[in-house]
Design a protein around this motif. Structure first.
Motif, PDB file in Angstrom:
ATOM      1  N   LEU A  52       0.831  -1.207   0.000  1.00  0.00           N
ATOM      2  CA  LEU A  52       0.000   0.000   0.000  1.00  0.00           C
ATOM      3  C   LEU A  52       0.866   1.259   0.000  1.00  0.00           C
ATOM      4  O   LEU A  52       0.524   2.262  -0.632  1.00  0.00           O
ATOM      5  CB  LEU A  52      -0.919   0.014   1.234  1.00  0.00           C
ATOM      6  N   VAL A  53       1.955   1.217   0.745  1.00  0.00           N
ATOM      7  CA  VAL A  53       2.863   2.364   0.841  1.00  0.00           C
ATOM      8  C   VAL A  53       4.248   1.889   0.414  1.00  0.00           C
ATOM      9  O   VAL A  53       5.096   1.538   1.243  1.00  0.00           O
ATOM     10  CB  VAL A  53       2.905   2.945   2.271  1.00  0.00           C
ATOM     11  N   PRO A  54       4.507   1.858  -0.890  1.00  0.00           N
ATOM     12  CA  PRO A  54       5.778   1.292  -1.371  1.00  0.00           C
ATOM     13  C   PRO A  54       7.005   2.057  -0.923  1.00  0.00           C
ATOM     14  O   PRO A  54       8.118   1.544  -1.041  1.00  0.00           O
ATOM     15  CB  PRO A  54       5.623   1.337  -2.896  1.00  0.00           C
ATOM     16  N   GLU A  55       6.831   3.265  -0.386  1.00  0.00           N
ATOM     17  CA  GLU A  55       7.990   4.031   0.070  1.00  0.00           C
ATOM     18  C   GLU A  55       8.791   3.250   1.106  1.00  0.00           C
ATOM     19  O   GLU A  55      10.029   3.320   1.138  1.00  0.00           O
ATOM     20  CB  GLU A  55       7.538   5.368   0.656  1.00  0.00           C
ATOM     21  N   TYR A  56       8.111   2.480   1.968  1.00  0.00           N
ATOM     22  CA  TYR A  56       8.827   1.675   2.969  1.00  0.00           C
ATOM     23  C   TYR A  56       9.725   0.648   2.283  1.00  0.00           C
ATOM     24  O   TYR A  56      10.892   0.488   2.642  1.00  0.00           O
ATOM     25  CB  TYR A  56       7.823   0.952   3.870  1.00  0.00           C
ATOM     26  N   LEU A  57       9.162  -0.071   1.314  1.00  0.00           N
ATOM     27  CA  LEU A  57       9.928  -1.106   0.627  1.00  0.00           C
ATOM     28  C   LEU A  57      11.070  -0.502  -0.180  1.00  0.00           C
ATOM     29  O   LEU A  57      12.186  -1.028  -0.201  1.00  0.00           O
ATOM     30  CB  LEU A  57       8.993  -1.904  -0.291  1.00  0.00           C
ATOM     31  N   LEU A  58      10.807   0.630  -0.832  1.00  0.00           N
ATOM     32  CA  LEU A  58      11.839   1.288  -1.629  1.00  0.00           C
ATOM     33  C   LEU A  58      12.992   1.757  -0.739  1.00  0.00           C
ATOM     34  O   LEU A  58      14.169   1.610  -1.096  1.00  0.00           O
ATOM     35  CB  LEU A  58      11.237   2.474  -2.381  1.00  0.00           C
ATOM     36  N   ARG A  59      12.662   2.305   0.401  1.00  0.00           N
ATOM     37  CA  ARG A  59      13.716   2.751   1.320  1.00  0.00           C
ATOM     38  C   ARG A  59      14.503   1.558   1.869  1.00  0.00           C
ATOM     39  O   ARG A  59      15.708   1.652   2.107  1.00  0.00           O
ATOM     40  CB  ARG A  59      13.114   3.547   2.477  1.00  0.00           C
ATOM     41  N   PHE A  60      13.822   0.430   2.051  1.00  0.00           N
ATOM     42  CA  PHE A  60      14.509  -0.774   2.516  1.00  0.00           C
ATOM     43  C   PHE A  60      15.510  -1.248   1.465  1.00  0.00           C
ATOM     44  O   PHE A  60      16.659  -1.590   1.785  1.00  0.00           O
ATOM     45  CB  PHE A  60      13.482  -1.867   2.809  1.00  0.00           C
ATOM     46  N   ILE A  61      15.075  -1.254   0.208  1.00  0.00           N
ATOM     47  CA  ILE A  61      15.982  -1.649  -0.881  1.00  0.00           C
ATOM     48  C   ILE A  61      17.169  -0.684  -0.955  1.00  0.00           C
ATOM     49  O   ILE A  61      18.321  -1.099  -1.129  1.00  0.00           O
ATOM     50  CB  ILE A  61      15.218  -1.706  -2.213  1.00  0.00           C
ATOM     51  N   ALA A  62      16.876   0.611  -0.816  1.00  0.00           N
ATOM     52  CA  ALA A  62      17.953   1.604  -0.830  1.00  0.00           C
ATOM     53  C   ALA A  62      18.901   1.401   0.350  1.00  0.00           C
ATOM     54  O   ALA A  62      20.126   1.549   0.219  1.00  0.00           O
ATOM     55  CB  ALA A  62      17.362   3.011  -0.798  1.00  0.00           C
ATOM     56  N   LEU A  63      18.338   1.041   1.495  1.00  0.00           N
ATOM     57  CA  LEU A  63      19.159   0.788   2.687  1.00  0.00           C
ATOM     58  C   LEU A  63      20.092  -0.396   2.456  1.00  0.00           C
ATOM     59  O   LEU A  63      21.287  -0.341   2.779  1.00  0.00           O
ATOM     60  CB  LEU A  63      18.243   0.517   3.881  1.00  0.00           C
ATOM     61  N   MET A 121      13.049  -3.376 -18.131  1.00  0.00           N
ATOM     62  CA  MET A 121      13.925  -4.357 -17.490  1.00  0.00           C
ATOM     63  C   MET A 121      13.149  -5.117 -16.418  1.00  0.00           C
ATOM     64  O   MET A 121      12.327  -4.519 -15.699  1.00  0.00           O
ATOM     65  CB  MET A 121      15.146  -3.663 -16.895  1.00  0.00           C
ATOM     66  N   PRO A 122      13.362  -6.435 -16.284  1.00  0.00           N
ATOM     67  CA  PRO A 122      12.506  -7.272 -15.431  1.00  0.00           C
ATOM     68  C   PRO A 122      12.372  -6.813 -13.980  1.00  0.00           C
ATOM     69  O   PRO A 122      11.273  -6.651 -13.491  1.00  0.00           O
ATOM     70  CB  PRO A 122      13.185  -8.651 -15.526  1.00  0.00           C
ATOM     71  N   VAL A 123      13.483  -6.611 -13.281  1.00  0.00           N
ATOM     72  CA  VAL A 123      13.416  -6.272 -11.852  1.00  0.00           C
ATOM     73  C   VAL A 123      13.444  -4.762 -11.637  1.00  0.00           C
ATOM     74  O   VAL A 123      12.610  -4.199 -10.920  1.00  0.00           O
ATOM     75  CB  VAL A 123      14.565  -6.938 -11.078  1.00  0.00           C
ATOM     76  N   LEU A 124      14.408  -4.087 -12.270  1.00  0.00           N
ATOM     77  CA  LEU A 124      14.533  -2.648 -12.080  1.00  0.00           C
ATOM     78  C   LEU A 124      13.295  -1.920 -12.587  1.00  0.00           C
ATOM     79  O   LEU A 124      12.872  -0.913 -11.998  1.00  0.00           O
ATOM     80  CB  LEU A 124      15.789  -2.135 -12.788  1.00  0.00           C
ATOM     81  N   GLY A 125      12.697  -2.412 -13.686  1.00  0.00           N
ATOM     82  CA  GLY A 125      11.485  -1.778 -14.198  1.00  0.00           C
ATOM     83  C   GLY A 125      10.358  -1.817 -13.179  1.00  0.00           C
ATOM     84  O   GLY A 125       9.670  -0.820 -12.949  1.00  0.00           O
ATOM     85  N   TRP A 126      10.175  -2.986 -12.540  1.00  0.00           N
ATOM     86  CA  TRP A 126       9.150  -3.096 -11.494  1.00  0.00           C
ATOM     87  C   TRP A 126       9.455  -2.159 -10.335  1.00  0.00           C
ATOM     88  O   TRP A 126       8.564  -1.490  -9.796  1.00  0.00           O
ATOM     89  CB  TRP A 126       9.098  -4.541 -11.003  1.00  0.00           C
ATOM     90  N   LEU A 127      10.732  -2.077  -9.958  1.00  0.00           N
ATOM     91  CA  LEU A 127      11.134  -1.232  -8.835  1.00  0.00           C
ATOM     92  C   LEU A 127      10.828   0.236  -9.122  1.00  0.00           C
ATOM     93  O   LEU A 127      10.260   0.939  -8.273  1.00  0.00           O
ATOM     94  CB  LEU A 127      12.620  -1.424  -8.565  1.00  0.00           C
ATOM     95  N   PHE A 128      11.162   0.707 -10.327  1.00  0.00           N
ATOM     96  CA  PHE A 128      10.963   2.121 -10.622  1.00  0.00           C
ATOM     97  C   PHE A 128       9.492   2.452 -10.869  1.00  0.00           C
ATOM     98  O   PHE A 128       9.057   3.571 -10.596  1.00  0.00           O
ATOM     99  CB  PHE A 128      11.836   2.531 -11.805  1.00  0.00           C
ATOM    100  N   ARG A 129       8.716   1.486 -11.350  1.00  0.00           N
ATOM    101  CA  ARG A 129       7.269   1.719 -11.423  1.00  0.00           C
ATOM    102  C   ARG A 129       6.690   1.830 -10.023  1.00  0.00           C
ATOM    103  O   ARG A 129       5.801   2.651  -9.772  1.00  0.00           O
ATOM    104  CB  ARG A 129       6.593   0.584 -12.202  1.00  0.00           C
TER     105      ARG A 129
END
Length: 659
Positions: free
Chosen positions: A447-458, A515-523
């Protein structure tokens, strides 16, 4: 007791001023500063007093008194319910009072109230008539719940006024640590002194009054924190005001979902805390001291996790720790089931016998790590709510969060009771909650992908690379800005995410989305795809309109002016897209600063193009924990920006990083 919340403060009080950056080396240094130390010890004494009073009273009713209408088995439930009831009834009102009045005045009013309540409680403890004693102490339980209800919003609304963004995670960690240590000490001391023959209740009475007086005395040194909405008209209807606050919080999706996440953490923790006595006796075959030991381990874990947040976040509000915390909570709750499901038969053991059994250590390690990760989970969420909430409504949003917390804890008690009635064992309940935590956490993070994105960035900035950031103070803490950076690799946006405490919206080449993974991440990151005008005019125009909306909303927009990833490691010519973005901002009446940035030492890494233009081959060609950096320059006024001059700024930052 003074009730004039709007009256002027005493002449001796200092006024809270905006704190500068980098004022201290770590969170413990805050305890030497007036803007934090008196507040910390005020809340610490209040939490300790709550639990000294409640646990002392609970032990009395359970072991020392005979009350026909309050059997010992029900005493803990009744006391707990009376304490939590004011959170449901008065949280909405307390949030309004905190927003309307100067916060130090509210704190001192609450501490005055605590002194009066504890004087009444002292009469109850010292009375020899059980028909007077128990009703008086039950009434004081409700009033102490009211005391905590009034203090909750002002506690969390004071911190953002006293601390800057870099201190907020550490400050919240200290408060969370202090609260759990105070709870632990209150329970231990209350249980020990109330058990002293004949004079135990008298000692509890004196301890409660002394703690209340100490808290009131130290609160006199808290600096003034101005009212954030002094013209607010109080709505005394708790139902309509609660609904209004929830709608207000829901207007900011990240804040509201964070409130739900915190409430879930209280649900999760309440299940474990409520089952500790039964778990210690029925599963671990331990006595009351073993139950206390488990509580000590749990509290130390929470305190440690809370303190670790500042270290792991590098003194930012790092919500990337939240998924890490959720993962740890589930892993160790599930392992606790496997560690405790088949304990060998035994008589009731004391602490020494319990500690001598090696298989008990796994249980304690699970509890310690489970609670440690719960601290990592909760502290960034509290800090995020404080940071992202509108200041004029912050206390009311926190009050709404307290209501949600109370409701979730009530539901957790009902669910635990239903599972026990359905003949679930206590380890099975822990397994159920651990699995449910994984499902709920995944749902929230989707619901709030910012948490997951910040985790990946971390993960990327701590494990894949050793990422050093210089000049990150230049990233604006508030308001719209355009971040411009050289483009070296496919993970450049991920590293920029790790550098900024605020979410960033990226304008990126549309081909990367295939791109398979990065495309999903940036969407997931809601990046804005762009194509050359000659290739796709509609997508080109849509990208600039989407970028304009980001700036109109007051958010951060990031672009890579080179238009693509460098093929030779050199800084390429900047294209004119930056000027179109600034022209659109000016059209909308905005003068947004432009922040130049340079990623350094990233060329030649796994995600950059080398070896005939290919990327992501030979994963360990530069080893592990490769050193990379980001240099952030001072913001430039929009009228000073041109592609050539901006190129020169980024080149200078790049040269500085490679020197």
């Amino acid at each position: 007791m003074s009730v004039d919340l709007a009256s002027q403060d005493s002449p001796a009080s200092a006024s809270l001023s905006p704190p500068p950056l980098h004022e201290h080396p770590n969170q413990f240094a805050l305890l030497k500063q007036r803007r934090f130390a008196p507040f910390f010890w005020t809340q610490f004494s209040g939490a300790a007093n709550d639990n000294l009073f409640k646990f002392g009273f609970t032990v009395m009713v359970t072991y020392q008194l005979s009350v026909s209408w309050l059997p010992p088995a029900m005493a803990g439930l009744v006391i707990g319910a009376l304490f939590i009831l004011p959170f449901l009834l008065f949280s909405a009102t307390s949030g309004q009072l905190t927003d309307k009045f100067e916060k130090t005045r509210v704190i001192r009013f609450v501490k005055n109230l605590e002194v009066v309540i504890m004087l009444i409680a002292a009469f109850g403890f010292m009375s020899n008539n059980v028909n007077v004693q128990v009703p008086v102490l039950l009434g004081c339980t409700f009033l102490m719940g009211l005391h905590s209800t009034l203090f909750g919003p002002v506690k969390f609304a004071y911190l953002p006024q006293a601390l800057n963004e870099r201190e907020l995670t550490g400050g919240n960690g200290m408060v969370e640590m202090g609260t759990f240590v105070a709870i632990l000490l209150g329970n231990i001391v209350g249980g020990l002194i109330v058990a002293i023959p004949q004079v135990g209740p008298d000692y509890v009475a004196m301890g409660c009054v002394l703690l209340a007086l100490a808290g009131r005395a130290v609160s006199q040194f808290i600096p003034q924190a101005p009212a954030t909405d002094p013209d607010l008209k109080i709505n005394w209807n708790p139902i309509t005001e609660t609904w209004r606050n929830l709608k207000l919080a829901n207007s900011n999706v990240v804040v509201f979902r964070s409130m739900l996440g915190i409430s879930w953490m209280w649900f999760f923790g309440a299940v474990f805390l409520s089952q500790f006595p039964s778990f210690a006796k029925e599963v671990m075959h331990g006595n009351e001291q073993v139950a206390s030991l488990l509580l000590v381990v749990f509290s130390i874990g929470i305190a440690t996790g809370s303190l670790l947040c500042e270290v792991l976040s590098k003194r930012h509000v790092e919500i990337g720790l939240v998924p890490l915390g959720a993962i740890g909570m589930s892993v160790f709750a599930i392992d606790l089931y496997f560690a405790s499901r088949s304990m060998p038969p035994s008589g009731i053991m004391g602490v020494a016998s319990f500690m001598s059994q090696h298989y008990h250590w796994r249980v304690m390690i699970d509890l310690a790590l489970l609670s440690l990760f719960a601290g990592l989970y909760s502290v960034p969420m509290y800090a995020l709510i404080q940071l992202r909430s509108q200041p004029t409504h912050r206390a009311r949003i926190i009050a709404a969060n307290n209501i949600l917390n109370a409701l979730f804890m009530i539901v957790s008690s009902i669910l635990a009771g239903a599972l026990l009635k359905a003949e679930f064992s206590i380890p099975q309940i822990f397994l159920f909650v651990g699995l449910a935590n994984a499902v709920v956490a995944f749902y929230i993070f989707m619901l709030v992908p910012e948490y997951l994105l910040r985790f990946i960035a971390l993960i990327a900035s701590r494990l894949v690379y050793r990422f050093k950031i210089t000049g990150d103070d230049n990233i604006p803490a508030q308001g719209a800005a355009v971040l411009t950076c050289n483009h070296v690799s496919f993970v450049d946006p991920v590293l920029l995410m790790a550098a900024s405490p605020r979410p960033i919206y990226f304008v990126m080449d549309h081909r990367i989305f295939k791109m398979p993974v990065l495309g999903w991440l940036f969407r997931l990151a809601k990046a804005i795809p762009i194509a050359p005008r000659t290739e796709d005019p509609a997508l080109y125009e849509a990208a600039f309109e989407a970028a304009a909306k980001v700036l109109r909303d007051g958010d951060l927009l990031a672009i890579f002016p080179e238009g693509g990833i460098t093929k030779n490691g050199e800084l390429q010519t900047f294209k004119g897209g930056i000027m179109k973005i600034l022209e659109n901002a000016e059209r909308d009446g905005l003068q947004v600063p432009v922040v130049p940035m340079a990623l350094t030492n990233l060329w030649g890494s796994f995600f950059s193009r080398v070896e005939k233009g290919t990327a992501m081959v030979k994963p360990f060609r530069r080893g592990i924990f490769s050193r990379v950096g980001l240099n952030v320059g001072a913001p430039l006024a929009a009228e000073r920006v041109a592609p050539e001059s901006l190129h020169a700024e980024v080149a200078q930052l790049l040269q500085r990083g490679n020197a």
